[in-house]
Motif scaffolding. Structure first.
Motif, PDB file in Angstrom:
ATOM      1  N   ARG A  86       0.846  -1.192   0.000  1.00  0.00           N
ATOM      2  CA  ARG A  86       0.000   0.000   0.000  1.00  0.00           C
ATOM      3  C   ARG A  86       0.880   1.239   0.000  1.00  0.00           C
ATOM      4  NH1 ARG A  86      -2.587   4.113   1.774  1.00  0.00           N
ATOM      5  NH2 ARG A  86      -4.740   4.403   2.294  1.00  0.00           N
ATOM      6  N   THR A  87       0.549   2.194  -0.865  1.00  0.00           N
ATOM      7  CA  THR A  87       1.300   3.435  -0.964  1.00  0.00           C
ATOM      8  C   THR A  87       0.636   4.501  -0.092  1.00  0.00           C
ATOM      9  OG1 THR A  87       1.899   2.886  -3.230  1.00  0.00           O
ATOM     10  CG2 THR A  87       2.172   5.157  -2.556  1.00  0.00           C
ATOM     11  N   PHE A  88       1.448   5.148   0.752  1.00  0.00           N
ATOM     12  CA  PHE A  88       0.972   6.200   1.642  1.00  0.00           C
ATOM     13  C   PHE A  88       1.513   7.544   1.180  1.00  0.00           C
ATOM     14  CE2 PHE A  88       0.905   2.388   4.228  1.00  0.00           C
ATOM     15  CZ  PHE A  88      -0.325   2.462   4.854  1.00  0.00           C
ATOM     16  N   SER A  89       0.662   8.556   1.153  1.00  0.00           N
ATOM     17  CA  SER A  89       1.100   9.904   0.787  1.00  0.00           C
ATOM     18  C   SER A  89       1.829  10.543   1.974  1.00  0.00           C
ATOM     19  CB  SER A  89      -0.099  10.767   0.389  1.00  0.00           C
ATOM     20  OG  SER A  89      -0.917  11.012   1.520  1.00  0.00           O
ATOM     21  N   ASP A  90       2.459  11.677   1.724  1.00  0.00           N
ATOM     22  CA  ASP A  90       3.138  12.390   2.806  1.00  0.00           C
ATOM     23  C   ASP A  90       2.149  12.835   3.877  1.00  0.00           C
ATOM     24  OD1 ASP A  90       5.692  12.133   1.826  1.00  0.00           O
ATOM     25  OD2 ASP A  90       5.674  14.067   0.773  1.00  0.00           O
ATOM     26  N   ARG A  91       0.974  13.251   3.469  1.00  0.00           N
ATOM     27  CA  ARG A  91      -0.047  13.688   4.409  1.00  0.00           C
ATOM     28  C   ARG A  91      -0.499  12.534   5.302  1.00  0.00           C
ATOM     29  NH1 ARG A  91      -4.721  17.281   2.284  1.00  0.00           N
ATOM     30  NH2 ARG A  91      -3.393  18.914   3.097  1.00  0.00           N
ATOM     31  N   GLU A  92      -0.701  11.359   4.722  1.00  0.00           N
ATOM     32  CA  GLU A  92      -1.108  10.189   5.514  1.00  0.00           C
ATOM     33  C   GLU A  92       0.006   9.767   6.468  1.00  0.00           C
ATOM     34  OE1 GLU A  92      -4.094   7.846   2.465  1.00  0.00           O
ATOM     35  OE2 GLU A  92      -1.926   7.638   2.192  1.00  0.00           O
ATOM     36  N   THR A  93       1.234   9.803   5.997  1.00  0.00           N
ATOM     37  CA  THR A  93       2.371   9.448   6.855  1.00  0.00           C
ATOM     38  C   THR A  93       2.473  10.405   8.029  1.00  0.00           C
ATOM     39  OG1 THR A  93       3.536   8.614   4.910  1.00  0.00           O
ATOM     40  CG2 THR A  93       4.846   9.028   6.876  1.00  0.00           C
ATOM     41  N   LEU A  94       2.344  11.700   7.764  1.00  0.00           N
ATOM     42  CA  LEU A  94       2.410  12.693   8.831  1.00  0.00           C
ATOM     43  C   LEU A  94       1.270  12.514   9.824  1.00  0.00           C
ATOM     44  CD1 LEU A  94       3.837  15.196   9.943  1.00  0.00           C
ATOM     45  CD2 LEU A  94       2.358  16.576   8.489  1.00  0.00           C
ATOM     46  N   LEU A  95       0.075  12.236   9.344  1.00  0.00           N
ATOM     47  CA  LEU A  95      -1.073  12.030  10.218  1.00  0.00           C
ATOM     48  C   LEU A  95      -0.858  10.824  11.137  1.00  0.00           C
ATOM     49  CD1 LEU A  95      -3.988  12.870  10.967  1.00  0.00           C
ATOM     50  CD2 LEU A  95      -4.751  11.222   9.247  1.00  0.00           C
ATOM     51  N   VAL A  96      -0.370   9.727  10.590  1.00  0.00           N
ATOM     52  CA  VAL A  96      -0.113   8.530  11.398  1.00  0.00           C
ATOM     53  C   VAL A  96       0.978   8.808  12.437  1.00  0.00           C
ATOM     54  CG1 VAL A  96       0.825   6.185  11.312  1.00  0.00           C
ATOM     55  CG2 VAL A  96      -0.938   6.881   9.697  1.00  0.00           C
ATOM     56  N   LEU A  97       2.032   9.527  12.049  1.00  0.00           N
ATOM     57  CA  LEU A  97       3.098   9.840  12.998  1.00  0.00           C
ATOM     58  C   LEU A  97       2.611  10.758  14.111  1.00  0.00           C
ATOM     59  CD1 LEU A  97       6.150  10.262  10.605  1.00  0.00           C
ATOM     60  CD2 LEU A  97       5.858   8.523  12.370  1.00  0.00           C
ATOM     61  N   VAL A  98       1.840  11.768  13.783  1.00  0.00           N
ATOM     62  CA  VAL A  98       1.321  12.684  14.797  1.00  0.00           C
ATOM     63  C   VAL A  98       0.377  11.949  15.752  1.00  0.00           C
ATOM     64  CG1 VAL A  98      -0.189  14.681  15.140  1.00  0.00           C
ATOM     65  CG2 VAL A  98       1.635  14.794  13.462  1.00  0.00           C
ATOM     66  N   LEU A  99      -0.527  11.153  15.205  1.00  0.00           N
ATOM     67  CA  LEU A  99      -1.463  10.403  16.058  1.00  0.00           C
ATOM     68  C   LEU A  99      -0.734   9.399  16.944  1.00  0.00           C
ATOM     69  CD1 LEU A  99      -4.487   9.811  13.662  1.00  0.00           C
ATOM     70  CD2 LEU A  99      -4.326  11.392  15.590  1.00  0.00           C
ATOM     71  N   SER A 100       0.261   8.714  16.394  1.00  0.00           N
ATOM     72  CA  SER A 100       1.005   7.753  17.222  1.00  0.00           C
ATOM     73  C   SER A 100       1.808   8.468  18.306  1.00  0.00           C
ATOM     74  CB  SER A 100       1.909   6.883  16.352  1.00  0.00           C
ATOM     75  OG  SER A 100       2.909   7.658  15.736  1.00  0.00           O
ATOM     76  N   THR A 101       2.335   9.640  18.011  1.00  0.00           N
ATOM     77  CA  THR A 101       3.058  10.403  19.027  1.00  0.00           C
ATOM     78  C   THR A 101       2.119  10.839  20.141  1.00  0.00           C
ATOM     79  OG1 THR A 101       4.646  11.190  17.389  1.00  0.00           O
ATOM     80  CG2 THR A 101       4.480  12.443  19.430  1.00  0.00           C
ATOM     81  N   ILE A 102       0.944  11.320  19.789  1.00  0.00           N
ATOM     82  CA  ILE A 102      -0.040  11.733  20.800  1.00  0.00           C
ATOM     83  C   ILE A 102      -0.448  10.550  21.665  1.00  0.00           C
ATOM     84  CG2 ILE A 102      -2.422  12.532  21.100  1.00  0.00           C
ATOM     85  CD1 ILE A 102      -1.940  14.373  18.678  1.00  0.00           C
ATOM     86  N   VAL A 103      -0.719   9.418  21.040  1.00  0.00           N
ATOM     87  CA  VAL A 103      -1.125   8.234  21.795  1.00  0.00           C
ATOM     88  C   VAL A 103      -0.005   7.763  22.717  1.00  0.00           C
ATOM     89  CG1 VAL A 103      -1.679   5.771  21.564  1.00  0.00           C
ATOM     90  CG2 VAL A 103      -2.876   7.456  20.169  1.00  0.00           C
ATOM     91  N   VAL A 104       1.208   7.696  22.198  1.00  0.00           N
ATOM     92  CA  VAL A 104       2.323   7.186  23.009  1.00  0.00           C
ATOM     93  C   VAL A 104       2.648   8.134  24.152  1.00  0.00           C
ATOM     94  CG1 VAL A 104       4.804   6.721  22.954  1.00  0.00           C
ATOM     95  CG2 VAL A 104       3.325   5.732  21.230  1.00  0.00           C
ATOM     96  N   VAL A 105       2.660   9.429  23.904  1.00  0.00           N
ATOM     97  CA  VAL A 105       3.050  10.378  24.951  1.00  0.00           C
ATOM     98  C   VAL A 105       1.945  10.569  25.981  1.00  0.00           C
ATOM     99  CG1 VAL A 105       3.630  12.799  25.394  1.00  0.00           C
ATOM    100  CG2 VAL A 105       4.782  11.563  23.573  1.00  0.00           C
ATOM    101  N   PHE A 106       0.709  10.722  25.541  1.00  0.00           N
ATOM    102  CA  PHE A 106      -0.350  11.047  26.481  1.00  0.00           C
ATOM    103  C   PHE A 106      -1.102   9.844  27.022  1.00  0.00           C
ATOM    104  CE2 PHE A 106       0.092  15.102  24.175  1.00  0.00           C
ATOM    105  CZ  PHE A 106       0.447  15.867  25.262  1.00  0.00           C
ATOM    106  N   MET A 107      -1.027   8.712  26.388  1.00  0.00           N
ATOM    107  CA  MET A 107      -1.745   7.541  26.876  1.00  0.00           C
ATOM    108  C   MET A 107      -0.830   6.571  27.622  1.00  0.00           C
ATOM    109  SD  MET A 107      -4.746   8.118  26.076  1.00  0.00           S
ATOM    110  CE  MET A 107      -5.757   9.044  24.968  1.00  0.00           C
ATOM    111  N   THR A 108       0.437   6.901  27.725  1.00  0.00           N
ATOM    112  CA  THR A 108       1.364   6.085  28.507  1.00  0.00           C
ATOM    113  C   THR A 108       1.917   6.936  29.636  1.00  0.00           C
ATOM    114  OG1 THR A 108       3.283   6.680  27.161  1.00  0.00           O
ATOM    115  CG2 THR A 108       2.012   4.765  26.458  1.00  0.00           C
ATOM    116  N   SER A 109       2.807   6.381  30.412  1.00  0.00           N
ATOM    117  CA  SER A 109       3.370   7.107  31.544  1.00  0.00           C
ATOM    118  C   SER A 109       4.430   8.125  31.119  1.00  0.00           C
ATOM    119  CB  SER A 109       3.975   6.122  32.542  1.00  0.00           C
ATOM    120  OG  SER A 109       5.008   5.384  31.930  1.00  0.00           O
ATOM    121  N   VAL A 110       4.850   8.135  29.865  1.00  0.00           N
ATOM    122  CA  VAL A 110       5.883   9.065  29.411  1.00  0.00           C
ATOM    123  C   VAL A 110       5.408  10.505  29.563  1.00  0.00           C
ATOM    124  CG1 VAL A 110       7.246   9.804  27.426  1.00  0.00           C
ATOM    125  CG2 VAL A 110       6.909   7.390  27.849  1.00  0.00           C
TER     126      VAL A 110
END
Length: 161
Positions: A86-110
């Protein structure tokens, strides 16, 4: 220009504030610009100590940084990201990275560790700023890089005229 650490803890320059306003708003006085670089160093050290006391937090942040570098920063812009066909655009890649960063930082103890360490560092700085009394050693509107470099640039500008 940072002040000497010995001046930061000099007991002769400490005094009890006359009211609660310096404690509630320590950045309003003349003390903040003089100790600005030292205050940043104190907050950075508290954050570093907090991270080093929880090695899992460091690993999580290194993993996030690696993901950002691999998938967004160092990937050639002319080549799309392809995962499992599956080919991902730059916008989709950025969205996944931002969402994963939010989830990892705010939903974990970090996020909790970073927030609590930042609050402890700011509390230390606010208490110091409220209780210290100095003579006029630096102007109240001094910037972060004020000091000898700024003075040298100013004198060089005067000599050129």
């Amino acid at each position: 220009m940072a002040c000497p650490w010995t001046e930061l803890v000099d007991r002769s320059s400490m005094a009890r504030p006359e009211s609660l306003s310096p404690i509630l708003n320590p950045g309003s006085g003349k003390i903040s610009p003089y100790f600005k670089v030292t205050y940043v160093a104190i907050i950075s050290r508290v954050l570093a100590f907090s991270l080093f006391s929880h090695p899992l937090s460091i690993l999580v942040l290194i993993g996030l940084l690696g993901g950002w570098m691999l998938l967004y920063l160092f990937r050639p812009s002319d080549q799309p990201l392809v995962i499992f066909g599956r080919t991902f655009s730059d916008r989709e890649t950025l969205l996944v990275l931002v969402l994963s960063t939010i989830v990892v930082v705010f939903m974990t103890s970090v996020g909790s560790f970073l927030t609590s360490a930042l609050m402890i560092g700011v509390a230390i700085v606010c208490l110091h700023g409220a209780f210290v009394v100095l003579d006029d050693q630096e102007p109240a509107n001094a910037g972060l890089l004020s000091g000898s470099a700024t003075s040298a640039a100013y004198s060089l500008n005067l000599e050129l005229r």
